[in-house]
Design a protein around this motif. Structure first.
Motif, PDB file in Angstrom:
ATOM      1  N   LYS B  41      -6.477  -9.935   4.282  1.00  0.00           N
ATOM      2  CA  LYS B  41      -6.079  -8.655   4.533  1.00  0.00           C
ATOM      3  C   LYS B  41      -6.604  -7.607   5.148  1.00  0.00           C
ATOM      4  O   LYS B  41      -6.331  -7.025   6.255  1.00  0.00           O
ATOM      5  N   GLU B  42      -7.927  -7.380   4.495  1.00  0.00           N
ATOM      6  CA  GLU B  42      -8.883  -6.295   5.158  1.00  0.00           C
ATOM      7  C   GLU B  42      -9.314  -6.825   6.385  1.00  0.00           C
ATOM      8  O   GLU B  42      -9.278  -5.901   7.381  1.00  0.00           O
ATOM      9  N   PHE B  46      -8.299  -4.317   9.875  1.00  0.00           N
ATOM     10  CA  PHE B  46      -9.483  -4.025  10.957  1.00  0.00           C
ATOM     11  C   PHE B  46      -9.401  -4.579  12.030  1.00  0.00           C
ATOM     12  O   PHE B  46      -9.126  -3.711  13.216  1.00  0.00           O
TER      13      PHE B  46
END
Lengths: 219, 122
Positions: B41-42, B46
């Motif tokens: 997810k992160e 990004f």
């Protein structure tokens, strides 16, 4: 002027383009009656060694071929070609996984009607390949006895998207005190009921069962 | 980075959808993401920002709805949350099950479009 956003529903699977291409490949394979087996693992698990042995042993009776993916070099294709089976190298450059487009391009010029069984060796990577359908019928995840029994727990997604776990380098199991029961427990934890086989390309242990399993893969 | 190519795929898909609707202004892209999709997810959030630059989606936001791993439990005879990704057992009764029903999603399910004109109706 209103700043109220308008919400529209869509339903779009990402990787759609890859899924479409993979589906087309699957159809082509089915029409040509070629069973397709893909191999995924960390770098160094022994994919190429097992595949070389597999191609050599199957080749006399079965029309086998292989595609092998690497970021660079055609070393693996050269090794696999020693089996005398048709082999092609896919060099991805910086891309860490094979996708359906690369497989489609690599098959150009091959008559699939002349094949019974196609192996696709993915780039050594236990993470990214899990997201990319290559049109295969059967996906094998390899892990060697030297990688540790908890490998499946660390990479649950790739084990979850595979059909069979092949534990390689079984000839080294005693030397590293590999705990087969723990490994099987961990594989079953991330993928209950998964097929598990052990092999050694060096000694040939487990190869007959592995080969027989390959021949049973249905299109 | 793997998530970057996924982000580019998302943008490509959304642009196609926008062309179909003859509009080109997206505020938010809503995505369902399951842990078994293999996408982090992160890293995706990004990468989305990077991937948007220079595209017609520049300035838009990616909003991710996390989907839990649900397995079909033969004992409970219904879909149940799994204990974890490393442990595909029914969280209610502990029965292992390889029948994964939810958790590998990677799909755009809604778009929030910017209205250019107050008279536009949804």
């Amino acid at each position: 002027m209103s700043a109220q956003p308008r919400l529209v529903e869509v339903r779009q699977k990402v990787l759609k383009r890859n899924d479409v291409l993979a589906r087309e490949l699957r159809e082509r394979f089915r029409a040509a009656e070629v069973a397709v087996v893909s191999l995924v693992s960390s770098p160094g698990s022994g994919k190429t060694a097992i595949l070389e042995k597999t191609l050599s042993l199957l080749r006399p009776k079965t029309r086998v071929a292989a595609l092998v993916g690497d970021l660079a070099t055609d070393n693996d294709a050269v090794r696999l070609a020693r089996s005398m089976a048709p082999v092609r190298q896919i060099t991805t450059g910086t891309i860490c996984h094979l996708d359906a487009e690369m497989v489609t391009k690599a098959l150009e010029g091959w008559n699939l009607d002349e094949l019974d069984l196609l192996f696709i060796e993915n780039v050594g990577n236990l993470v990214c390949p899990s997201s990319y359908d290559l049109g295969e019928n059967f996906r094998v995840v390899l892990m060697s006895v030297t990688e540790g029994e908890d490998k499946p727990l660390k990479y649950p997604t790739i084990f979850n998207t595979a059909d069979l776990a092949l534990i390689t380098k079984s000839d080294l199991a005693d030397a590293v005190e590999f705990d087969w029961d723990a490994a099987k427990r961990n594989i079953n934890a991330v993928r209950p009921g998964m097929e598990i086989l052990g092999v050694s390309s060096k000694t040939g242990e487990g190869m007959p069962v592995w080969l027989e399993r390959c021949l049973r893969v249905r299109v | 980075m793997h998530e970057l190519s996924i982000a580019l795929s998302i943008i490509e898909g959304v642009e196609q959808e926008l062309a179909r609707r003859s509009t080109d202004s997206v505020a938010v892209v809503h995505l369902r993401l399951g842990p078994l999709s293999g996408v982090v997810k992160e890293a995706l959030l990004f990468s989305y920002e990077l991937a948007c630059e220079g595209s017609s989606l520049a300035g838009s936001r990616l909003e991710i709805e996390d989907i839990p791993v649900l397995i079909y439990c033969p004992l409970c005879d219904k879909e149940q949350p799994a204990l974890s990704m490393q442990n595909l057992r029914c969280s209610a009764c502990g029965t292992p099950s390889g029948d994964v029903r939810k958790g590998s999603e990677l799909e755009v399910f809604a778009l929030e479009l910017n209205n250019e004109c107050a008279t536009q109706t949804g």
